[in-house]
Design a protein around this motif. Structure first.
Motif, PDB file in Angstrom:
ATOM      1  N   GLU A  58       0.829  -1.204   0.000  1.00  0.00           N
ATOM      2  CA  GLU A  58       0.000   0.000   0.000  1.00  0.00           C
ATOM      3  C   GLU A  58       0.869   1.262   0.000  1.00  0.00           C
ATOM      4  O   GLU A  58       0.579   2.221  -0.713  1.00  0.00           O
ATOM      5  CB  GLU A  58      -0.926  -0.013   1.216  1.00  0.00           C
ATOM      6  N   VAL A  59       1.947   1.250   0.765  1.00  0.00           N
ATOM      7  CA  VAL A  59       2.853   2.389   0.806  1.00  0.00           C
ATOM      8  C   VAL A  59       3.516   2.585  -0.546  1.00  0.00           C
ATOM      9  O   VAL A  59       3.612   3.710  -1.051  1.00  0.00           O
ATOM     10  CB  VAL A  59       3.910   2.196   1.919  1.00  0.00           C
ATOM     11  N   ASP A  60       3.974   1.513  -1.191  1.00  0.00           N
ATOM     12  CA  ASP A  60       4.596   1.598  -2.513  1.00  0.00           C
ATOM     13  C   ASP A  60       3.609   2.123  -3.552  1.00  0.00           C
ATOM     14  O   ASP A  60       3.960   2.933  -4.411  1.00  0.00           O
ATOM     15  CB  ASP A  60       5.137   0.240  -2.947  1.00  0.00           C
ATOM     16  N   PHE A  61       2.360   1.678  -3.487  1.00  0.00           N
ATOM     17  CA  PHE A  61       1.343   2.118  -4.437  1.00  0.00           C
ATOM     18  C   PHE A  61       1.068   3.609  -4.284  1.00  0.00           C
ATOM     19  O   PHE A  61       0.970   4.339  -5.283  1.00  0.00           O
ATOM     20  CB  PHE A  61       0.063   1.298  -4.233  1.00  0.00           C
ATOM     21  N   GLU A  62       0.942   4.088  -3.047  1.00  0.00           N
ATOM     22  CA  GLU A  62       0.704   5.509  -2.813  1.00  0.00           C
ATOM     23  C   GLU A  62       1.889   6.347  -3.274  1.00  0.00           C
ATOM     24  O   GLU A  62       1.706   7.432  -3.843  1.00  0.00           O
ATOM     25  CB  GLU A  62       0.410   5.759  -1.333  1.00  0.00           C
ATOM     26  N   ALA A  63       3.099   5.874  -3.064  1.00  0.00           N
ATOM     27  CA  ALA A  63       4.290   6.601  -3.514  1.00  0.00           C
ATOM     28  C   ALA A  63       4.335   6.661  -5.038  1.00  0.00           C
ATOM     29  O   ALA A  63       4.683   7.697  -5.620  1.00  0.00           O
ATOM     30  CB  ALA A  63       5.551   5.937  -2.972  1.00  0.00           C
ATOM     31  N   ALA A  64       3.959   5.577  -5.715  1.00  0.00           N
ATOM     32  CA  ALA A  64       3.930   5.563  -7.178  1.00  0.00           C
ATOM     33  C   ALA A  64       2.887   6.541  -7.702  1.00  0.00           C
ATOM     34  O   ALA A  64       3.123   7.239  -8.687  1.00  0.00           O
ATOM     35  CB  ALA A  64       3.647   4.155  -7.687  1.00  0.00           C
ATOM     36  N   LEU A  65       1.740   6.624  -7.033  1.00  0.00           N
ATOM     37  CA  LEU A  65       0.723   7.582  -7.449  1.00  0.00           C
ATOM     38  C   LEU A  65       1.204   9.011  -7.288  1.00  0.00           C
ATOM     39  O   LEU A  65       0.983   9.851  -8.163  1.00  0.00           O
ATOM     40  CB  LEU A  65      -0.555   7.384  -6.628  1.00  0.00           C
ATOM     41  N   GLN A  66       1.889   9.284  -6.206  1.00  0.00           N
ATOM     42  CA  GLN A  66       2.406  10.639  -5.987  1.00  0.00           C
ATOM     43  C   GLN A  66       3.461  10.985  -7.035  1.00  0.00           C
ATOM     44  O   GLN A  66       3.509  12.101  -7.528  1.00  0.00           O
ATOM     45  CB  GLN A  66       2.977  10.780  -4.580  1.00  0.00           C
ATOM     46  N   ARG A  67       4.311  10.026  -7.372  1.00  0.00           N
ATOM     47  CA  ARG A  67       5.344  10.272  -8.389  1.00  0.00           C
ATOM     48  C   ARG A  67       4.706  10.531  -9.753  1.00  0.00           C
ATOM     49  O   ARG A  67       5.110  11.417 -10.495  1.00  0.00           O
ATOM     50  CB  ARG A  67       6.323   9.105  -8.468  1.00  0.00           C
ATOM     51  N   SER A  68       3.680   9.755 -10.104  1.00  0.00           N
ATOM     52  CA  SER A  68       3.045   9.923 -11.406  1.00  0.00           C
ATOM     53  C   SER A  68       2.302  11.269 -11.467  1.00  0.00           C
ATOM     54  O   SER A  68       2.274  11.911 -12.514  1.00  0.00           O
ATOM     55  CB  SER A  68       2.097   8.773 -11.713  1.00  0.00           C
ATOM     56  N   ASP A  69       1.726  11.707 -10.342  1.00  0.00           N
ATOM     57  CA  ASP A  69       1.068  12.999 -10.308  1.00  0.00           C
ATOM     58  C   ASP A  69       2.066  14.139 -10.470  1.00  0.00           C
ATOM     59  O   ASP A  69       1.820  15.102 -11.172  1.00  0.00           O
ATOM     60  CB  ASP A  69       0.282  13.187  -9.012  1.00  0.00           C
TER      61      ASP A  69
END
Length: 74
Positions: A58-69
């Motif tokens: 879940e932490v990795d997924f949220e970090a990936a979303l922030q990076r893509s944004d």
């Protein structure tokens, strides 16, 4: 305040209580500990500690979303 400081402040009272009633300081300590235990169980802040535990995915997924944004805005 350190425990030794509290002991310095409360020692005359507990010694006089011991002189009046030998088990008094021990009963007083039981009351204080029961109060602290009740506070620990009834405190909303302490009750909610650790309630939102995330796993690594879940932490990795949220970090990936922030990076893509942040990349999309560039």
């Amino acid at each position: 305040m350190a425990v030794n400081g509290v002991d310095t402040l409360l020692a005359p009272f507990t010694v006089s209580l011991y002189g009046i009633f030998a088990s008094g300081p021990f009963f007083l300590e039981c009351v204080v500990l029961a109060g602290l235990l009740a506070y620990a169980y009834l405190s909303l802040t302490l009750r909610n500690v650790g309630s939102h535990v995330t796993d690594r995915k879940e932490v990795d997924f949220e970090a990936a979303l922030q990076r893509s944004d942040s990349c999309a805005g560039s």
